[in-house]
Enzyme design. Structure first.
Site, PDB file in Angstrom:
ATOM      1  CE  LYS A 146     -13.444  -1.046  -4.904  1.00  0.00           C
ATOM      2  NZ  LYS A 146     -13.640  -0.024  -4.097  1.00  0.00           N
ATOM      3  CE  LYS A 180      -3.974  -2.151   2.603  1.00  0.00           C
ATOM      4  NZ  LYS A 180      -4.209  -2.595   3.709  1.00  0.00           N
ATOM      5  CE  LYS A 187      -7.756 -10.973  -5.088  1.00  0.00           C
ATOM      6  NZ  LYS A 187      -7.390 -11.533  -4.063  1.00  0.00           N
TER       7      LYS A 187
END
Ligand code: TRP
Length: 339
Positions: free
Chosen positions: A211, A125, A208
């Site tokens: 969203k 992240k 995969k």
């Protein structure tokens, strides 16, 4: 795959509790549906807590918090529509049970910084956000401590998770162990229940389903949208003509069919391998299969979202049960810490 739970304090014969959670960061898709179906099975075996972790969503959505509330309601509707029974498991919104925050604070005092900096999801992240130093908050670093609090506040024995969450689970166990060593045996070390099925839901482009890749079929998609998306899905790249043999392992449509037509997919795979069926037929059939699976879920989620009072009642009941247990734990935690 279930690891043997190791409990430092003996609670043989006691009920077995599990907790899991999802962030309300947007609409749920087929990948999430597989997770929820796995949870729905577990609700019959364990006392189950299904959390909607809106505080976790703040780590990435702190600048658009107005989106979190409606997303949390939609996730609650999706949970129930996908088969979680609000009378059997406790469905609730994390921020409504303040005990999570208190335990998060206390656990943060016994969690070394080095443990958090090594967590792979944090590194990812941080690197993705790399815009500037200021976008990496203290809360983002502490994300797994909050997750540990979610789990430990119910003294959960196990946590159903995807593989990507295993480092968070390992950290949860380390934090529990450290706490127990310092203050006495309060927390069982939770095992993980890894759902293998969730790894096999490919998105429309073969990556995969996610969203953020814009390759997902959502539980809220109507039948026409599902048909359009399936039509656009990637198929076997070496199959050009209908009579070319296909490789079902390389075809998103075939892969999805295996999941949603577990008893019947072999025939279609065999025909595909032999060049006896084309992509058009394959896509039409998958669309029908998916819509048959999704229709009752769509119907139920629509009903729930149109009836906010019932939804609020389910969440309140779940939250009350969760709080009762969490406040018991916190009493023991404060006593153990002499607070
Ligand atoms: N980190 C989890 C995820 O992104 C969400 C989560 C938060 C969670 N708290 C949890 C999962 C507790 C299991 C248990 O999927």
């Amino acid at each position: 795959m279930v690891e043997a739970p190791s409990a430092p304090h003996s609670d043989a014969g006691e009920e077995k509790r599990i907790l899991s959670g999802m962030q309300p960061t947007g609409a749920l898709h087929l990948g999430n549906l597989e997770v929820l179906r796995a949870w729905a099975k577990l609700q019959h075996e364990y006392r189950m807590f299904c959390c909607i972790v809106d505080w976790h969503a703040l780590t990435t959505m702190f600048d658009r918090t107005q989106e979190i509330g409606p997303a949390a309601q939609a996730v609650a509707a999706d949970y129930i529509a996908a088969g979680l029974d609000p009378d059997r498991c406790s469905i609730f919104i994390q921020s409504h049970v303040k005990e999570h925050a208190e335990l998060h604070l206390l656990l943060s005092m016994v969690t070394p910084l080095g443990w958090l900096e090594r967590v792979p999801t944090f590194k990812e992240k941080r690197d993705n956000l790399q815009l500037n130093e200021e976008s990496v908050s203290y809360g983002l670093l502490g994300y797994p401590v909050l997750q540990a609090a979610d789990i430990l506040v119910y003294r959960a024995h196990a946590v159903p998770v995807g593989k990507d969450q295993l480092p968070h689970l390992e950290l949860t166990r380390e934090i529990a162990r450290r706490f127990n060593n310092l203050y006495g045996p309060v927390f069982p070390e939770p095992a993980s229940i890894v759902n293998e099925a969730t790894a096999v839901i490919p998105g429309l482009d073969g990556r995969k389903m996610s969203k953020s890749y814009n390759n997902a079929i959502y539980l809220s998609d109507d039948a026409d949208t599902v048909a359009r998306k399936v039509n656009e899905a990637f198929t076997c790249p070496t199959k050009i003509r209908k009579t070319d043999p296909g490789i079902p392992e390389n075809c998103v449509v075939c892969q999805l069919r295996r999941v949603y037509d577990p008893d019947g997919y072999q025939t279609s795979w065999e025909e595909d391998r032999q060049g006896l069926r084309g992509c058009v037929q394959n896509k039409r059939e998958l669309t029908e299969i998916l819509n048959a699976t999704l229709e009752p879920i769509r119907k139920r989620r629509k009903e729930l979202l149109a009836d906010p009072e019932s939804l609020a009642r389910y969440l309140r009941e779940g939250e009350d049960r969760a709080r009762a247990l969490a406040s018991d734990t916190m009493r023991d935690v404060r006593a153990a810490m002499h607070l």
